[in-house]
Motif scaffolding. Structure first.
Motif, PDB file in Angstrom:
ATOM      1  N   LYS A  31     -10.179 -47.637 -26.973  1.00  0.00           N
ATOM      2  CA  LYS A  31      -9.971 -47.510 -25.519  1.00  0.00           C
ATOM      3  C   LYS A  31      -9.341 -46.317 -24.806  1.00  0.00           C
ATOM      4  CE  LYS A  31     -10.329 -52.730 -24.961  1.00  0.00           C
ATOM      5  NZ  LYS A  31      -9.519 -53.957 -24.412  1.00  0.00           N
ATOM      6  N   ALA A  32      -8.309 -45.817 -25.497  1.00  0.00           N
ATOM      7  CA  ALA A  32      -7.683 -44.758 -24.974  1.00  0.00           C
ATOM      8  C   ALA A  32      -8.918 -43.541 -24.834  1.00  0.00           C
ATOM      9  CB  ALA A  32      -6.412 -44.334 -25.774  1.00  0.00           C
ATOM     10  N   HIS A  33      -9.817 -43.547 -25.930  1.00  0.00           N
ATOM     11  CA  HIS A  33     -10.737 -42.434 -25.966  1.00  0.00           C
ATOM     12  C   HIS A  33     -12.037 -42.699 -25.137  1.00  0.00           C
ATOM     13  CE1 HIS A  33      -8.222 -40.716 -29.061  1.00  0.00           C
ATOM     14  NE2 HIS A  33      -9.008 -39.853 -29.056  1.00  0.00           N
ATOM     15  N   GLY A  34     -11.890 -44.048 -24.424  1.00  0.00           N
ATOM     16  CA  GLY A  34     -12.903 -44.384 -23.719  1.00  0.00           C
ATOM     17  C   GLY A  34     -14.189 -44.738 -24.429  1.00  0.00           C
ATOM     18  N   ALA A  35     -14.096 -45.277 -25.535  1.00  0.00           N
ATOM     19  CA  ALA A  35     -15.127 -45.542 -26.581  1.00  0.00           C
ATOM     20  C   ALA A  35     -15.325 -47.085 -26.465  1.00  0.00           C
ATOM     21  CB  ALA A  35     -15.091 -44.974 -27.900  1.00  0.00           C
ATOM     22  N   THR A  36     -16.655 -47.468 -26.424  1.00  0.00           N
ATOM     23  CA  THR A  36     -17.147 -48.885 -26.660  1.00  0.00           C
ATOM     24  C   THR A  36     -17.025 -49.084 -28.128  1.00  0.00           C
ATOM     25  OG1 THR A  36     -19.395 -48.497 -26.602  1.00  0.00           O
ATOM     26  CG2 THR A  36     -18.256 -48.815 -24.548  1.00  0.00           C
ATOM     27  N   GLN A  37     -17.194 -50.594 -28.515  1.00  0.00           N
ATOM     28  CA  GLN A  37     -17.404 -51.014 -29.758  1.00  0.00           C
ATOM     29  C   GLN A  37     -18.686 -50.509 -30.503  1.00  0.00           C
ATOM     30  OE1 GLN A  37     -16.678 -55.210 -29.579  1.00  0.00           O
ATOM     31  NE2 GLN A  37     -14.398 -54.884 -30.219  1.00  0.00           N
ATOM     32  N   VAL A  38     -19.753 -50.443 -29.492  1.00  0.00           N
ATOM     33  CA  VAL A  38     -21.116 -49.939 -29.691  1.00  0.00           C
ATOM     34  C   VAL A  38     -20.853 -48.531 -30.264  1.00  0.00           C
ATOM     35  CG1 VAL A  38     -23.595 -49.749 -28.847  1.00  0.00           C
ATOM     36  CG2 VAL A  38     -21.998 -51.705 -28.215  1.00  0.00           C
ATOM     37  N   ALA A  39     -20.395 -47.825 -29.226  1.00  0.00           N
ATOM     38  CA  ALA A  39     -20.335 -46.477 -29.802  1.00  0.00           C
ATOM     39  C   ALA A  39     -19.778 -46.125 -31.054  1.00  0.00           C
ATOM     40  CB  ALA A  39     -19.848 -45.684 -28.497  1.00  0.00           C
ATOM     41  N   LEU A  40     -18.452 -46.855 -31.275  1.00  0.00           N
ATOM     42  CA  LEU A  40     -17.744 -46.647 -32.527  1.00  0.00           C
ATOM     43  C   LEU A  40     -18.416 -47.129 -33.544  1.00  0.00           C
ATOM     44  CD1 LEU A  40     -15.260 -45.657 -33.883  1.00  0.00           C
ATOM     45  CD2 LEU A  40     -14.164 -48.008 -33.348  1.00  0.00           C
ATOM     46  N   GLY A  41     -19.230 -48.318 -33.433  1.00  0.00           N
ATOM     47  CA  GLY A  41     -19.881 -48.827 -34.554  1.00  0.00           C
ATOM     48  C   GLY A  41     -21.111 -47.958 -34.850  1.00  0.00           C
ATOM     49  N   LEU A  42     -21.740 -47.316 -33.863  1.00  0.00           N
ATOM     50  CA  LEU A  42     -22.965 -46.173 -34.119  1.00  0.00           C
ATOM     51  C   LEU A  42     -22.257 -44.981 -35.040  1.00  0.00           C
ATOM     52  CD1 LEU A  42     -25.052 -46.436 -30.857  1.00  0.00           C
ATOM     53  CD2 LEU A  42     -25.772 -47.330 -33.092  1.00  0.00           C
ATOM     54  N   GLY A  43     -21.243 -44.534 -34.344  1.00  0.00           N
ATOM     55  CA  GLY A  43     -20.565 -43.327 -35.045  1.00  0.00           C
ATOM     56  C   GLY A  43     -20.083 -43.708 -36.483  1.00  0.00           C
ATOM     57  N   VAL A  44     -19.650 -44.732 -36.784  1.00  0.00           N
ATOM     58  CA  VAL A  44     -18.977 -44.908 -37.976  1.00  0.00           C
ATOM     59  C   VAL A  44     -20.152 -45.662 -38.955  1.00  0.00           C
ATOM     60  CG1 VAL A  44     -17.381 -46.528 -39.205  1.00  0.00           C
ATOM     61  CG2 VAL A  44     -16.850 -45.334 -37.092  1.00  0.00           C
ATOM     62  N   GLY A  45     -21.258 -46.246 -38.384  1.00  0.00           N
ATOM     63  CA  GLY A  45     -22.152 -46.547 -39.354  1.00  0.00           C
ATOM     64  C   GLY A  45     -22.321 -48.186 -39.687  1.00  0.00           C
ATOM     65  N   VAL A  46     -21.412 -48.871 -38.730  1.00  0.00           N
ATOM     66  CA  VAL A  46     -21.369 -50.227 -39.151  1.00  0.00           C
ATOM     67  C   VAL A  46     -21.861 -51.020 -37.710  1.00  0.00           C
ATOM     68  CG1 VAL A  46     -19.471 -50.038 -40.577  1.00  0.00           C
ATOM     69  CG2 VAL A  46     -18.919 -50.198 -37.851  1.00  0.00           C
ATOM     70  N   SER A  47     -21.922 -52.152 -37.409  1.00  0.00           N
ATOM     71  CA  SER A  47     -22.269 -53.122 -36.656  1.00  0.00           C
ATOM     72  C   SER A  47     -21.166 -53.129 -35.604  1.00  0.00           C
ATOM     73  CB  SER A  47     -22.885 -54.285 -36.846  1.00  0.00           C
ATOM     74  OG  SER A  47     -21.574 -55.110 -37.367  1.00  0.00           O
ATOM     75  N   THR A  48     -21.553 -53.735 -34.324  1.00  0.00           N
ATOM     76  CA  THR A  48     -20.498 -54.036 -33.326  1.00  0.00           C
ATOM     77  C   THR A  48     -19.730 -55.143 -33.660  1.00  0.00           C
ATOM     78  OG1 THR A  48     -22.258 -53.156 -31.857  1.00  0.00           O
ATOM     79  CG2 THR A  48     -20.121 -54.547 -30.895  1.00  0.00           C
TER      80      THR A  48
END
Length: 117
Positions: A31-48
């Protein structure tokens, strides 16, 4: 203000306050970086859903996924927090710039890092 969370090679450490779970730390830094769970999931290669389970403590990221989380947030796995045994400032900045450039798909010479104290 971004929470002071240690994204060291062994995972998140309780850098925010005693007793804060890994999942809560992950949620705070996301949240501090303004990222959503969707964005983090895409960036890491896992589902939301996986990100949600990590944040709620129902599952824990593997070492491979922790490395991807560190890369997503622009922190190199081989850089420890500034202090004993860490890289010097110049090396830290060079490696950080290279990591960010790789993440966003550009060259390191196009990355400017500003530090506000």
């Amino acid at each position: 203000m971004t929470p002071q969370i240690d994204l060291s090679a062994d995972g998140f450490s309780a850098g925010t306050s005693p007793g804060v779970s890994l999942g809560e730390q992950l949620r705070r830094i996301r949240k501090a970086h303004g990222a959503t769970q969707v964005a983090l999931g895409l960036g890491v290669g896992v589902s939301t859903a996986t990100i949600s389970m990590w944040e709620n403590g129902r599952r824990h990221p593997t070492g491979k996924h922790m490395a991807a989380v560190r890369e997503f947030f622009g922190v190199l796995a081989n850089i420890s927090p500034i202090g004993a045994g860490s890289l010097g400032y110049d090396e830290f900045m060079i490696e950080s710039r290279e990591s960010i450039a790789k993440f966003v798909g550009t060259s390191a010479d196009k990355i400017r890092i500003m530090i506000e104290i």
